[in-house]
Design an enzyme around this catalytic site. Structure first.
Site, PDB file in Angstrom:
ATOM      1  N   ARG A  58       0.837  -1.213   0.000  1.00 18.39           N
ATOM      2  CA  ARG A  58       0.000   0.000   0.000  1.00 18.39           C
ATOM      3  C   ARG A  58       0.868   1.259   0.000  1.00 18.39           C
ATOM      4  NH1 ARG A  58      -1.914   1.802   4.533  1.00 18.39           N
ATOM      5  NH2 ARG A  58      -2.351  -0.254   5.397  1.00 18.39           N
ATOM      6  N   TYR A 112     -16.238  16.496 -17.069  1.00 21.05           N
ATOM      7  CA  TYR A 112     -16.552  15.110 -16.715  1.00 21.05           C
ATOM      8  C   TYR A 112     -17.516  15.069 -15.522  1.00 21.05           C
ATOM      9  CZ  TYR A 112     -15.938  10.160 -15.934  1.00 21.05           C
ATOM     10  OH  TYR A 112     -16.175   8.819 -15.782  1.00 21.05           O
ATOM     11  N   ASP A 184      -7.197  18.866 -15.572  1.00 23.62           N
ATOM     12  CA  ASP A 184      -7.547  17.494 -15.938  1.00 23.62           C
ATOM     13  C   ASP A 184      -7.203  17.368 -17.421  1.00 23.62           C
ATOM     14  OD1 ASP A 184      -8.713  15.132 -16.787  1.00 23.62           O
ATOM     15  OD2 ASP A 184     -10.505  15.350 -15.544  1.00 23.62           O
ATOM     16  N   LYS A 209      -7.863   5.958 -19.689  1.00 21.39           N
ATOM     17  CA  LYS A 209      -8.136   6.408 -21.050  1.00 21.39           C
ATOM     18  C   LYS A 209      -6.862   6.283 -21.901  1.00 21.39           C
ATOM     19  CE  LYS A 209     -12.017   7.322 -19.032  1.00 21.39           C
ATOM     20  NZ  LYS A 209     -12.377   8.645 -18.526  1.00 21.39           N
TER      21      LYS A 209
HETATM   22  C1  LIG Z   1     -12.803   9.168 -17.328  1.00 21.82           C
HETATM   23  C2  LIG Z   1     -12.457  10.514 -16.863  1.00 21.82           C
HETATM   24  C3  LIG Z   1     -12.195  10.774 -15.510  1.00 21.82           C
HETATM   25  C4  LIG Z   1     -12.339   9.702 -14.435  1.00 21.82           C
HETATM   26  O1  LIG Z   1     -11.462   8.645 -14.591  1.00 21.82           O
HETATM   27  P1  LIG Z   1     -11.790   7.137 -14.111  1.00 21.82           P
HETATM   28  O2  LIG Z   1     -10.526   6.434 -14.414  1.00 21.82           O
HETATM   29  O3  LIG Z   1     -12.979   6.663 -14.879  1.00 21.82           O
HETATM   30  O4  LIG Z   1     -12.086   7.216 -12.644  1.00 21.82           O
HETATM   31  C5  LIG Z   1     -11.852  12.065 -15.144  1.00 21.82           C
HETATM   32  N1  LIG Z   1     -11.773  13.054 -16.062  1.00 21.82           N
HETATM   33  C6  LIG Z   1     -12.012  12.843 -17.364  1.00 21.82           C
HETATM   34  C7  LIG Z   1     -11.906  13.977 -18.315  1.00 21.82           C
HETATM   35  C8  LIG Z   1     -12.376  11.581 -17.813  1.00 21.82           C
HETATM   36  O5  LIG Z   1     -12.642  11.384 -19.113  1.00 21.82           O
END
Ligand SMILES: *Cc1c(COP(=O)(O)O)cnc(C)c1O
Length: 391
Positions: A58, A112, A184, A209
């Site tokens: 962890r 998001y 982000d 992603k």
């Molecule tokens: C998918 C996404 C997230 C969240 O990510 P997860 O891995 O699904 O928790 C945050 N910001 C954006 C722009 C995203 O496309």
């Protein structure tokens, strides 16, 4: 806790500059992680360790420290060191950065939907921190925010592909003082944009992603310039338990090897398809396409900022058809695009976005471009748009 500070890949050799595709292949090997001479990294499954390096998984483990070193070398540049901290998901990373700053206000508009779920949770837990205020234009920040607040920039924005001027927001935040800027950058993984080089405090990625890129591993990352902040975030993660599994971080390591190639190809295919669709909306598909959103298009409101701020426009675009019925039917009429949420993977995906996000127009489809031949994707889109508009 010897490994709270994941090894930083310094510019060991001018042949492996941080940020380059060469770094994505070799930077971690230069960190002396491996003992066996293996070319592909080993995956450590041990939860506990003897000796005075790693202690308990962890806190840290060899595969995760290696992946953090590599992602740091991919997000950074020769001018800007980056430290990466990995999480079990993008939203776990989102929660982690907001927990660390616990801002009074977060200036954010749209983006998001999951980010807003995290903000709701934090308001519930904290009894009122993280109040959401609409993100003003950069010159309106000073009248909206106070020290301790956070500016949350998702750029490009999900799903409209709006682009925010990162540098202008950083400059405005600095005039208030102690206002942190978080980007982000999930829609524009490196090498498309380098927010740390523009002065932001934290870059967030959903590694689920484009960074993992094969629709097979959940994860999130925070990348920061400040080594002490990275250590603090790792300590927070040890306490909160939002650590990713070894398989996921191993898959991230594997996937980062091809990041530059994948991102460049997805970006150029998305630009090519957007441009063709916009043209087709005036010619052979006239009356069937309402709008195309991608910052590569000179008609897009963010085009000029994107040209300055990014080295490509990203692999996602949005398409609006002229009727809701056609928009709902399009995913089912396509053969190469899978009808599924998420983005950044090697297979092209399309979704009627309203299904997941009630704030989005019912005409809108979000498209994530994969690695297929652009001509094949174009032919598929053309046949499907004609088919759903006839029925
Ligand atoms: C998918 C996404 C997230 C969240 O990510 P997860 O891995 O699904 O928790 C945050 N910001 C954006 C722009 C995203 O496309």
């Amino acid at each position: 806790m010897a490994f709270r500070r994941a090894p930083v890949v310094r510019c060991i050799s001018s042949l492996v500059p941080p940020g380059s595709s060469t770094a994505a292949l070799h930077a971690d090997a230069l960190c002396d992680f491996s003992t066996a001479g293996d070319v592909s990294p080993p995956m450590s499954l041990s939860t506990t360790f003897e000796g005075d390096g790693h202690i308990y998984s962890r806190i840290s483990n060899p595969t995760r420290s290696r992946a953090e070193a590599l992602l740091g070398a991919v997000e950074g540049t020769p001018e800007q060191t980056a430290h990466a901290v990995l999480y079990s998901s993008g939203l776990a990373a989102c929660f982690a950065v907001l927990c660390r700053y616990l801002p009074g206000r977060v200036a954010i508009t749209g983006g998001y939907h999951g980010t807003h779920l995290v903000l709701d949770q934090l308001r519930r837990i904290s009894g009122g921190q993280c109040a959401v205020v609409p993100l003003p234009p950069p010159d309106g920040l000073a009248s909206t925010l106070q020290p301790g607040d956070v500016v949350w920039l998702e750029t490009p924005l999900n799903p409209s592909c709006d682009v925010m001027d990162i540098e202008a927001y950083v400059t405005a935040a600095r005039t208030i003082g102690n206002v942190r800027v978080v980007v982000d950058g999930t829609f524009a993984p490196p090498p498309l944009q380098r927010p740390l080089g523009l002065g932001v405090d934290v870059v967030l990625h959903s590694t689920t992603k484009g960074l993992c890129g094969h629709s097979d591993a959940m994860g999130g990352a925070l990348c920061v310039a400040d080594a002490d902040l990275a250590m603090q975030l790792r300590d927070d993660r040890t306490a909160l338990g939002s650590t990713p599994g070894s398989l996921e971080v191993w898959l991230l390591l594997r996937s980062l090897r091809t990041l530059h190639l994948r991102v460049a190809r997805q970006s150029s295919t998305a630009a090519e398809l957007s441009s063709w669709l916009e043209e087709a909306s005036r010619t052979n598909l006239a009356g069937l396409i309402h709008a195309v959103h991608h910052s590569s298009l000179p008609s897009h409101p963010g085009h000029e900022v994107a040209k300055r701020q990014m080295t490509g426009f990203g692999g996602c675009f949005a398409l609006e058809l002229t009727t809701e019925a056609a928009a709902r039917s399009l995913p089912g009429a396509l053969k190469l695009f899978r009808d599924a949420t998420s983005l950044g993977g090697v297979e092209s995906l399309i979704e009627w976005r309203r299904k997941y996000d009630s704030a989005v127009s019912p005409l809108l489809l979000r498209v994530s471009v994969g690695l297929e031949e652009p001509a094949h994707l174009r032919a598929d889109l053309e046949q499907a748009i004609l088919a759903v508009s006839r029925s």
